[in-house]
Write a protein that holds these residues in place. Sequence first.
Motif, PDB file in Angstrom:
ATOM      1  N   THR A   1       0.843  -1.209   0.000  1.00 55.77           N
ATOM      2  CA  THR A   1       0.000   0.000   0.000  1.00 55.77           C
ATOM      3  C   THR A   1       0.869   1.247   0.000  1.00 55.77           C
ATOM      4  O   THR A   1       0.628   2.191  -0.753  1.00 55.77           O
ATOM      5  CB  THR A   1      -0.917   0.021   1.246  1.00 55.77           C
ATOM      6  OG1 THR A   1      -1.539  -1.224   1.367  1.00 55.77           O
ATOM      7  CG2 THR A   1      -1.949   1.125   1.152  1.00 55.77           C
ATOM      8  N   LYS A   2       1.913   1.223   0.843  1.00 57.76           N
ATOM      9  CA  LYS A   2       2.801   2.399   0.921  1.00 57.76           C
ATOM     10  C   LYS A   2       3.547   2.582  -0.394  1.00 57.76           C
ATOM     11  O   LYS A   2       3.770   3.706  -0.846  1.00 57.76           O
ATOM     12  CB  LYS A   2       3.804   2.223   2.065  1.00 57.76           C
ATOM     13  CG  LYS A   2       3.223   2.518   3.427  1.00 57.76           C
ATOM     14  CD  LYS A   2       4.298   2.549   4.485  1.00 57.76           C
ATOM     15  CE  LYS A   2       3.687   2.981   5.813  1.00 57.76           C
ATOM     16  NZ  LYS A   2       4.661   2.967   6.887  1.00 57.76           N
TER      17      LYS A   2
ATOM     18  N   ARG B   1       1.214   4.123  -2.892  1.00 55.76           N
ATOM     19  CA  ARG B   1       0.966   5.519  -2.503  1.00 55.76           C
ATOM     20  C   ARG B   1       2.163   6.386  -2.908  1.00 55.76           C
ATOM     21  O   ARG B   1       1.994   7.487  -3.426  1.00 55.76           O
ATOM     22  CB  ARG B   1       0.749   5.591  -0.982  1.00 55.76           C
ATOM     23  CG  ARG B   1       0.410   6.955  -0.462  1.00 55.76           C
ATOM     24  CD  ARG B   1      -1.004   7.290  -0.759  1.00 55.76           C
ATOM     25  NE  ARG B   1      -1.338   8.640  -0.333  1.00 55.76           N
ATOM     26  CZ  ARG B   1      -2.075   9.475  -1.036  1.00 55.76           C
ATOM     27  NH1 ARG B   1      -2.553   9.125  -2.199  1.00 55.76           N
ATOM     28  NH2 ARG B   1      -2.352  10.680  -0.583  1.00 55.76           N
TER      29      ARG B   1
END
Lengths: 291, 130
Positions: A236-237, A240
């Motif tokens: 997810t990071k 992002r």
Amino acid sequence: MLHLETGNNIVKESISRHFQVGLSNAPKSSITSTDYDFVSYAIDFEKSFVKLDVKLHGFAVLLNRSDIKVLDYLKTFPFGQHIQTSPSSGFDLTFHIPEEYTPDNPTEYCEQISKIKYYVFHGFLQSYYKEVTKKENKSIPDPQLIEYRRNEAIYIRGLDDQVEITYRVLFDDNDDFELGKIFIQEFQETKVAGPGIYTFIGKPPAAVAKAFSRYSQNLSAYLVLCLREQLLANSTKCLRSSEMALAFRNYLQFHLKCSKAYIHSRMRNKTTDFIKVLNRAKPDEDKAKAR
Amino acid sequence: MRTSKELLLQPIVLNRTDKEQVLIEGSINSVRISIKIKQADAVEVILTQRFTKFLEQRAEQFAILRRKPVKGYDISFLITNVHVEQMFKHKLIEFIVHFMSEIDKEISSIKLDVNARARSVAQTFASSFL
């Protein structure tokens, strides 16, 4: 503060409408749109499928690297099964979405296909991210220059402990350049935890000067974004980080233009105040006549 | 221009600093007041240029404002005998003094606001990664 949306709304709404009303009720005219990075999208409603053609412009080099398989990454998505082996002439990616296909989550499907540019960028960056989080036997891919706009480029360089993304930002005129310098300097001086940010006005950093040697130094600034392990800890990071990295140039230019609009509105208000003060110099009969 | 010496009064230059000046040129039927606004850096130069250009484009509404400043100054007012007959003298002087104090304040304030916006934009961008 306003972040710009990352997906292409025209693609999202067109595909979403197709899933809602079906191909028989879909509009017969084709839709073409281009975003601020010159990535073009063409949607055609054929007899038995919806065709989406994507021309990645400067980002097409990411698909052509033999050592990094971006297409394999794209195929992990629900829209991956619809990517054609041979794209249409003049385009880099072609999707055929069959009439009878209904995704498990139509909203997510439309959202993802509208962000195809970001997934291509992220699919490319993933190969660099993996080497940062590896403890040994690192095999960092070669750097890549992406010339996505005229006289503006992004240079991606992998290091042992971070991925460096260097932006060359070109300003339209001297006024934009002076105001843009304020923004660029604030990016360097920000003390918020996040990526390492280093800025250079006019000349590129020495480590990547060769990559930008063909550009002039006029009205330009360079910003280096360092993505370290902390920002790449999970998928997810990572996604992002890629989204924010790709959105940087448009984000900066958008807020620069908003600042100019704000300056203009302040000038307008002050001018009105000055005229009010000056009108006090006029005798009352003149004011009454003016009314 | 300025060829008939009998009609002109002695011009006066008032210096606050080397970067802030007011030139007052009188004649028998008018006064020209030119102001050099303080500009500490490149951003203030740009803001001053934009603001004075904006005001000069609206010179008709001001009546006493010239569309083009005197060379070496940022903005010029021309107050003629007609204006003095149509408007109160003390209020005209009040306006000029008010203008000079407010324009400096406004340019500084706009510059601070742009800096604050830039800071906020940078912080939002950096914090969005986490």
